[in-house]
Design an enzyme around this catalytic site. Sequence first.
Site, PDB file in Angstrom:
ATOM      1  N   SER A   1       0.852  -1.195   0.000  1.00  7.34           N
ATOM      2  CA  SER A   1       0.000   0.000   0.000  1.00  7.34           C
ATOM      3  C   SER A   1       0.884   1.240   0.000  1.00  7.34           C
ATOM      4  O   SER A   1       2.028   1.204   0.491  1.00  7.34           O
ATOM      5  CB  SER A   1      -0.858  -0.011   1.270  1.00  7.34           C
ATOM      6  OG  SER A   1      -1.524   1.221   1.431  1.00  7.34           O
TER       7      SER A   1
ATOM      8  N   TYR B   1      -0.985  -0.632  10.234  1.00  4.22           N
ATOM      9  CA  TYR B   1      -1.106  -1.147   8.862  1.00  4.22           C
ATOM     10  C   TYR B   1       0.137  -0.745   8.059  1.00  4.22           C
ATOM     11  O   TYR B   1       0.741  -1.570   7.374  1.00  4.22           O
ATOM     12  CB  TYR B   1      -2.370  -0.559   8.250  1.00  4.22           C
ATOM     13  CG  TYR B   1      -2.682  -0.910   6.821  1.00  4.22           C
ATOM     14  CD1 TYR B   1      -2.991  -2.218   6.446  1.00  4.22           C
ATOM     15  CD2 TYR B   1      -2.720   0.078   5.833  1.00  4.22           C
ATOM     16  CE1 TYR B   1      -3.320  -2.529   5.133  1.00  4.22           C
ATOM     17  CE2 TYR B   1      -3.054  -0.218   4.521  1.00  4.22           C
ATOM     18  CZ  TYR B   1      -3.356  -1.524   4.178  1.00  4.22           C
ATOM     19  OH  TYR B   1      -3.683  -1.819   2.871  1.00  4.22           O
TER      20      TYR B   1
HETATM   21  N1  LIG Z   1      -8.811  -1.433  -0.733  1.00  2.00           N
HETATM   22  C1  LIG Z   1      -7.891  -0.475  -0.735  1.00  2.00           C
HETATM   23  O1  LIG Z   1      -8.169   0.733  -0.836  1.00  2.00           O
HETATM   24  C2  LIG Z   1      -6.417  -0.860  -0.658  1.00  2.00           C
HETATM   25  C3  LIG Z   1      -5.466   0.157  -0.699  1.00  2.00           C
HETATM   26  C4  LIG Z   1      -4.124  -0.185  -0.607  1.00  2.00           C
HETATM   27  C5  LIG Z   1      -3.769  -1.536  -0.500  1.00  2.00           C
HETATM   28  N2  LIG Z   1      -4.726  -2.502  -0.447  1.00  2.00           N
HETATM   29  C6  LIG Z   1      -4.297  -3.896  -0.308  1.00  2.00           C
HETATM   30  O2  LIG Z   1      -4.894  -4.690  -1.322  1.00  2.00           O
HETATM   31  C7  LIG Z   1      -5.069  -6.019  -0.840  1.00  2.00           C
HETATM   32  C8  LIG Z   1      -6.505  -6.474  -1.078  1.00  2.00           C
HETATM   33  O3  LIG Z   1      -7.385  -5.559  -0.446  1.00  2.00           O
HETATM   34  P1  LIG Z   1      -8.955  -5.581  -0.706  1.00  2.00           P
HETATM   35  O4  LIG Z   1      -9.422  -4.177  -0.537  1.00  2.00           O
HETATM   36  O5  LIG Z   1      -9.277  -6.308  -1.968  1.00  2.00           O
HETATM   37  O6  LIG Z   1      -9.435  -6.444   0.571  1.00  2.00           O
HETATM   38  P2  LIG Z   1     -10.803  -7.233   0.831  1.00  2.00           P
HETATM   39  O7  LIG Z   1     -11.001  -7.232   2.312  1.00  2.00           O
HETATM   40  O8  LIG Z   1     -11.904  -6.715  -0.042  1.00  2.00           O
HETATM   41  O9  LIG Z   1     -10.466  -8.719   0.343  1.00  2.00           O
HETATM   42  C9  LIG Z   1      -9.449  -9.445   0.959  1.00  2.00           C
HETATM   43  C10 LIG Z   1      -9.774 -10.928   0.945  1.00  2.00           C
HETATM   44  O10 LIG Z   1      -8.727 -11.545   1.709  1.00  2.00           O
HETATM   45  C11 LIG Z   1      -9.292 -12.574   2.492  1.00  2.00           C
HETATM   46  N3  LIG Z   1      -8.470 -12.819   3.666  1.00  2.00           N
HETATM   47  C12 LIG Z   1      -8.404 -12.068   4.797  1.00  2.00           C
HETATM   48  N4  LIG Z   1      -7.592 -12.646   5.693  1.00  2.00           N
HETATM   49  C13 LIG Z   1      -7.127 -13.781   5.111  1.00  2.00           C
HETATM   50  C14 LIG Z   1      -6.264 -14.810   5.544  1.00  2.00           C
HETATM   51  N5  LIG Z   1      -5.734 -14.792   6.783  1.00  2.00           N
HETATM   52  N6  LIG Z   1      -5.973 -15.825   4.701  1.00  2.00           N
HETATM   53  C15 LIG Z   1      -6.532 -15.868   3.460  1.00  2.00           C
HETATM   54  N7  LIG Z   1      -7.374 -14.918   2.997  1.00  2.00           N
HETATM   55  C16 LIG Z   1      -7.671 -13.892   3.824  1.00  2.00           C
HETATM   56  C17 LIG Z   1     -10.674 -12.055   2.870  1.00  2.00           C
HETATM   57  O11 LIG Z   1     -11.536 -13.141   3.221  1.00  2.00           O
HETATM   58  C18 LIG Z   1     -11.101 -11.306   1.614  1.00  2.00           C
HETATM   59  O12 LIG Z   1     -11.875 -12.129   0.740  1.00  2.00           O
HETATM   60  C19 LIG Z   1      -4.671  -5.993   0.629  1.00  2.00           C
HETATM   61  O13 LIG Z   1      -3.336  -6.467   0.777  1.00  2.00           O
HETATM   62  C20 LIG Z   1      -4.751  -4.531   0.993  1.00  2.00           C
HETATM   63  O14 LIG Z   1      -3.930  -4.213   2.082  1.00  2.00           O
HETATM   64  C21 LIG Z   1      -6.041  -2.212  -0.539  1.00  2.00           C
END
Ligand SMILES: NC(=O)c1ccc[n+]([C@@H]2O[C@H](COP(=O)([O-])OP(=O)(O)OC[C@H]3O[C@@H](n4cnc5c(N)ncnc54)[C@H](O)[C@@H]3O)[C@@H](O)[C@H]2O)c1
Length: 233
Positions: A137, A151
Amino acid sequence: MLDLSGRVALVTGAGQGVGAGIATVLAEQGATVWVNDLFEDRAEAVAAQVGGKAVPFDVTDLDAVRAGVATVGPVDVLVNNAGIPTAGFPQVDFKDSDPELWRRFVDLNLYGVMNCTHATVSGMCERGWGRVITISSEAGRVGAPIRVSLYGAAKAGAIGLMKHLAHEVGPLGVTCNALALGPMEGVPADPSQNAIPRWGKPRDIGAMTAFLASDEAEWITGQVIPVNGGVIT
Ligand SMILES: NC(=O)c1ccc[n+]([C@@H]2O[C@H](COP(=O)([O-])OP(=O)(O)OC[C@H]3O[C@@H](n4cnc5c(N)ncnc54)[C@H](O)[C@@H]3O)[C@@H](O)[C@H]2O)c1
């Protein structure tokens, strides 16, 4: 360009959101995609959508990770995407934070990445080709007044792992990179002042991931690449 046919990709946390977009694009480019998630039903649903296979496990549990990787077999492309704690994402000043909360972020965003990378990278080295792509991120690359120190710390740790691991495994044909994502769709804020005036979509991240997974990206390693629509420059 970007022919991933013959490659086996494992995408963690791909049962929704960013990971589902990554799984979709990798599959479109010809990769055999294994969809991981903590929740079996999510993994099964996305696997069915992309023509891949589901491999549910908890990335924070090393034994479960090893068993899942054994089910998959040789992994060519690992995408460490799982990263938002399912128990929620509280924004809190570090000085007021409960140490149990520290563990939630570090377990998922750093140990999760270490577990999955450790379980797959030796095989990549033995076969002389591999890609480790970690979804980090902008909060792990730069500081910001948004009360996400925990985070950011965990996300920065995973970036450090990629940078150093790149040197250990580069001579063996394996690249390791991190993507620093800007805010994605669903974040409650106004993106109209961004250089590209919208938030990110999962396919935006899928596109960069597919490029890094390709043969063409073999000279890109140890990098943290912002994919952020110009929100932070
Ligand atoms: N959404 C944002 O704005 C954003 C911004 C910067 C970075 N990110 C990064 O992008 C990635 C995905 O984010 P997202 O927004 O799609 O998240 P999300 O919460 O929509 O989806 C994440 C998925 O990961 C699964 N998960 C959670 N813990 C787990 C575990 N211990 N083992 C296996 N699966 C697990 C959840 O069940 C979920 O289906 C993350 O690494 C997040 O930090 C997201």
